[in-house]
Design an enzyme around this catalytic site. Structure first.
Site, PDB file in Angstrom:
ATOM      1  N   ILE A   1       0.853  -1.196   0.000  1.00 24.39           N
ATOM      2  CA  ILE A   1       0.000   0.000   0.000  1.00 24.39           C
ATOM      3  C   ILE A   1       0.887   1.243   0.000  1.00 24.39           C
ATOM      4  CG2 ILE A   1      -1.798   1.272   1.264  1.00 24.39           C
ATOM      5  CD1 ILE A   1      -2.416  -1.451   2.716  1.00 24.39           C
TER       6      ILE A   1
ATOM      7  N   LYS B   1      -5.625  13.411 -11.619  1.00 23.13           N
ATOM      8  CA  LYS B   1      -6.513  12.280 -11.363  1.00 23.13           C
ATOM      9  C   LYS B   1      -7.181  11.796 -12.657  1.00 23.13           C
ATOM     10  CE  LYS B   1      -5.790  11.574  -6.987  1.00 23.13           C
ATOM     11  NZ  LYS B   1      -5.255  10.300  -6.484  1.00 23.13           N
TER      12      LYS B   1
ATOM     13  N   TYR C   1      -4.545  19.261  -9.901  1.00 30.25           N
ATOM     14  CA  TYR C   1      -4.967  18.047  -9.180  1.00 30.25           C
ATOM     15  C   TYR C   1      -5.973  17.255 -10.021  1.00 30.25           C
ATOM     16  CZ  TYR C   1      -6.936  14.943  -5.659  1.00 30.25           C
ATOM     17  OH  TYR C   1      -7.365  13.823  -4.987  1.00 30.25           O
TER      18      TYR C   1
ATOM     19  N   ASP D   1       9.833   7.787  -1.287  1.00 27.64           N
ATOM     20  CA  ASP D   1       9.134   8.909  -1.905  1.00 27.64           C
ATOM     21  C   ASP D   1       8.724   8.487  -3.323  1.00 27.64           C
ATOM     22  OD1 ASP D   1       8.357  11.232  -3.159  1.00 27.64           O
ATOM     23  OD2 ASP D   1      10.035  12.431  -2.393  1.00 27.64           O
TER      24      ASP D   1
ATOM     25  N   VAL E   1     -13.540  12.797   1.482  1.00 27.59           N
ATOM     26  CA  VAL E   1     -13.169  11.946   2.622  1.00 27.59           C
ATOM     27  C   VAL E   1     -12.379  12.811   3.597  1.00 27.59           C
ATOM     28  CG1 VAL E   1     -12.047   9.789   3.330  1.00 27.59           C
ATOM     29  CG2 VAL E   1     -12.796  10.064   0.959  1.00 27.59           C
TER      30      VAL E   1
ATOM     31  N   ASN F   1      -2.163   4.366  -3.668  1.00 32.32           N
ATOM     32  CA  ASN F   1      -3.005   5.337  -2.965  1.00 32.32           C
ATOM     33  C   ASN F   1      -2.288   6.657  -2.690  1.00 32.32           C
ATOM     34  OD1 ASN F   1      -5.104   6.187  -0.780  1.00 32.32           O
ATOM     35  ND2 ASN F   1      -3.173   6.033   0.349  1.00 32.32           N
TER      36      ASN F   1
HETATM   37  P1  NDP Z   1      -3.705  11.881   3.369  1.00 34.88           P
HETATM   38  O1  NDP Z   1      -2.972  13.163   3.221  1.00 34.88           O
HETATM   39  O2  NDP Z   1      -4.315  11.578   4.699  1.00 34.88           O
HETATM   40  O3  NDP Z   1      -2.774  10.658   2.923  1.00 34.88           O
HETATM   41  C1  NDP Z   1      -1.938  10.742   1.805  1.00 34.88           C
HETATM   42  C2  NDP Z   1      -0.881   9.661   1.891  1.00 34.88           C
HETATM   43  O4  NDP Z   1      -0.036   9.752   0.727  1.00 34.88           O
HETATM   44  C3  NDP Z   1       0.000   9.808   3.109  1.00 34.88           C
HETATM   45  O5  NDP Z   1       0.235   8.535   3.660  1.00 34.88           O
HETATM   46  C4  NDP Z   1       1.296  10.373   2.547  1.00 34.88           C
HETATM   47  O6  NDP Z   1       2.387   9.917   3.311  1.00 34.88           O
HETATM   48  C5  NDP Z   1       1.307   9.726   1.165  1.00 34.88           C
HETATM   49  N1  NDP Z   1       2.179  10.420   0.227  1.00 34.88           N
HETATM   50  C6  NDP Z   1       2.052  11.685  -0.241  1.00 34.88           C
HETATM   51  N2  NDP Z   1       3.085  11.982  -1.044  1.00 34.88           N
HETATM   52  C7  NDP Z   1       3.886  10.881  -1.071  1.00 34.88           C
HETATM   53  C8  NDP Z   1       5.112  10.577  -1.711  1.00 34.88           C
HETATM   54  N3  NDP Z   1       5.723  11.463  -2.490  1.00 34.88           N
HETATM   55  N4  NDP Z   1       5.659   9.350  -1.525  1.00 34.88           N
HETATM   56  C9  NDP Z   1       5.040   8.442  -0.733  1.00 34.88           C
HETATM   57  N5  NDP Z   1       3.879   8.675  -0.100  1.00 34.88           N
HETATM   58  C10 NDP Z   1       3.309   9.884  -0.269  1.00 34.88           C
HETATM   59  O7  NDP Z   1      -4.837  11.913   2.239  1.00 34.88           O
HETATM   60  P2  NDP Z   1      -5.894  10.812   1.727  1.00 34.88           P
HETATM   61  O8  NDP Z   1      -5.875   9.602   2.545  1.00 34.88           O
HETATM   62  O9  NDP Z   1      -7.166  11.532   1.558  1.00 34.88           O
HETATM   63  O10 NDP Z   1      -5.308  10.528   0.275  1.00 34.88           O
HETATM   64  C11 NDP Z   1      -5.109   9.235  -0.250  1.00 34.88           C
HETATM   65  C12 NDP Z   1      -5.473   9.239  -1.718  1.00 34.88           C
HETATM   66  O11 NDP Z   1      -6.875   9.486  -1.847  1.00 34.88           O
HETATM   67  C13 NDP Z   1      -4.779  10.317  -2.548  1.00 34.88           C
HETATM   68  O12 NDP Z   1      -4.384   9.759  -3.787  1.00 34.88           O
HETATM   69  C14 NDP Z   1      -5.890  11.352  -2.760  1.00 34.88           C
HETATM   70  O13 NDP Z   1      -5.681  12.091  -3.929  1.00 34.88           O
HETATM   71  C15 NDP Z   1      -7.096  10.451  -2.854  1.00 34.88           C
HETATM   72  N6  NDP Z   1      -8.391  11.066  -2.629  1.00 34.88           N
HETATM   73  C16 NDP Z   1      -8.662  11.720  -1.463  1.00 34.88           C
HETATM   74  C17 NDP Z   1      -9.916  12.277  -1.267  1.00 34.88           C
HETATM   75  C18 NDP Z   1     -10.264  13.048  -0.047  1.00 34.88           C
HETATM   76  O14 NDP Z   1     -11.299  13.759  -0.043  1.00 34.88           O
HETATM   77  N7  NDP Z   1      -9.505  12.960   1.033  1.00 34.88           N
HETATM   78  C19 NDP Z   1     -10.972  12.147  -2.278  1.00 34.88           C
HETATM   79  C20 NDP Z   1     -10.575  11.441  -3.467  1.00 34.88           C
HETATM   80  C21 NDP Z   1      -9.337  10.915  -3.599  1.00 34.88           C
HETATM   81  P3  NDP Z   1       3.726  10.737   3.669  1.00 34.88           P
HETATM   82  O15 NDP Z   1       3.355  12.176   3.810  1.00 34.88           O
HETATM   83  O16 NDP Z   1       4.165  10.093   4.951  1.00 34.88           O
HETATM   84  O17 NDP Z   1       4.656  10.457   2.541  1.00 34.88           O
HETATM   85  C1  8X3 Z   2      -9.936  14.864  -3.325  1.00 35.10           C
HETATM   86  C2  8X3 Z   2     -11.210  15.539  -2.977  1.00 35.10           C
HETATM   87  O1  8X3 Z   2     -12.654  17.596  -3.258  1.00 35.10           O
HETATM   88  O2  8X3 Z   2     -10.437  17.729  -4.201  1.00 35.10           O
HETATM   89  O3  8X3 Z   2      -9.935  14.132  -4.478  1.00 35.10           O
HETATM   90  O4  8X3 Z   2     -12.121  16.377  -5.270  1.00 35.10           O
HETATM   91  S1  8X3 Z   2     -11.592  16.876  -3.992  1.00 35.10           S
END
Ligand code: NDP
Ligand code: 8X3
Length: 265
Positions: A11, A169, A165, A69, A198, A96
């Site tokens: 993951i 996507k 963004y 990263d 979310v 993810n």
């Molecule tokens: P969070 O910010 O809570 O989690 C994002 C995760 O991505 C963290 O674990 C972060 O870890 C990791 N990450 C970011 N950049 C890097 C990198 N360069 N290398 C490795 N890991 C990385 O956000 P979400 O859980 O919401 O996001 C998860 C996914 O869901 C994303 O792809 C987001 O676009 C998508 N998404 C989110 C939505 C929302 O409303 N929240 C809606 C739709 C999609 P670390 O900083 O430790 O590297």
């Molecule tokens: C992350 C949520 O609101 O930017 O995909 O579409 S939003």
């Protein structure tokens, strides 16, 4: 029979939000035998999750935390070299890791924000997929394994102040659909899950740690929880091998569609 038993699941973005919940949910779904590779940049957060899994689920779930990263092409492309032998036989890849940076409109979007979003959400996801696909392709019947990509409603319904963004996507969506076609003769399942809103660290990251601004995103609405998305990921990964949940759009009850953009005089 538990179809996840004995699987190895990798993951990305496992240190927070959807990725963290997905790790916990996989562990709960297969407590007797599972291997989890948790990937993110924040080692301390990954270690906390590994400890939580050991405490709540037990020793049947082996966890390997990998600080990496995904936006760095050298690191992402060599991910297999960083895994101990017992964690290399990956069955499920959850792409993810992802983020939004800022809410600037063109032409004011900084190079830094553009690069961070595209290199993480697009190049990172592609590079990790390419690094792990050979593991899947070596298996019988042309290959077997699951690729689960976390897209977004933003990839389908673009919005103002989110152009890069949304573009990132949309690129995830096109890449996912293309490789599903490329892999049609195999048993590899290519799955996309597109969440709506979310509540995670997403907005905190987007607004560079401004917690008041981040909280304002969720005022007066009831967003999805990361666990809601994790449940769907586990559901998709635990179907019978011939069942591909190719594409799923998920909203909280009070969200639907994109905003109508209408300029009125
Ligand atoms: P969070 O910010 O809570 O989690 C994002 C995760 O991505 C963290 O674990 C972060 O870890 C990791 N990450 C970011 N950049 C890097 C990198 N360069 N290398 C490795 N890991 C990385 O956000 P979400 O859980 O919401 O996001 C998860 C996914 O869901 C994303 O792809 C987001 O676009 C998508 N998404 C989110 C939505 C929302 O409303 N929240 C809606 C739709 C999609 P670390 O900083 O430790 O590297
Ligand atoms: C992350 C949520 O609101 O930017 O995909 O579409 S939003």
């Amino acid at each position: 029979r538990n179809r996840l038993r004995g699987r190895t699941v990798l993951i990305t973005g496992a240190s927070s939000g959807i990725g963290r919940s997905t790790a916990l949910e996989f562990a709960r779904a297969s407590p007797d035998e599972l291997r989890l590779v948790l990937v993110a940049r924040r080692t301390d957060k990954l270690n906390e999750i590994a400890t939580e899994i050991a405490k709540t689920v037990g020793q049947g779930v082996q966890v390997f935390s990998l600080t990496l990263d995904v936006s760095d092409p050298v690191e992402a492309c060599s991910i297999m070299d960083k895994l101990p032998a017992e964690f290399r036989d990956i069955d499920v890849l959850v792409n993810n890791a992802g983020l939004a940076k800022g809410a600037a409109k063109a032409p004011e979007i900084s190079q830094d924000e553009i690069n961070t979003m595209m290199l993480t959400n697009v190049n990172g996801l592609i590079n990790i997929t390419q690094a792990i696909l050979p593991v899947f392709l070596k298996r019988e019947n042309g290959g077997r394994g699951d690729i689960i990509n976390v897209g977004s409603v933003a990839g389908r319904e673009p919005y103002a102040s989110g152009s890069v963004y949304c573009a990132s996507k949309a690129a995830v969506r096109a890449f996912t659909d293309s490789i599903r076609r490329e892999l049609v003769a195999t048993r590899i399942r290519v799955i996309e899950i597109d969440p709506g809103q979310v509540e995670t660290e997403f907005s905190l990251v987007r607004f560079s740690g401004d917690s008041a601004k981040a909280a304002s995103v969720y005022v007066g609405c009831e967003p999805l929880t990361p666990g809601d998305i994790a449940e769907l990921l586990i559901f998709a990964a635990s179907r019978r091998e011939n069942v591909v949940i190719a594409d799923t759009l998920v909203y909280p009850n009070h969200q639907q569609g994109g905003a109508i953009t209408m300029h009125r005089n």
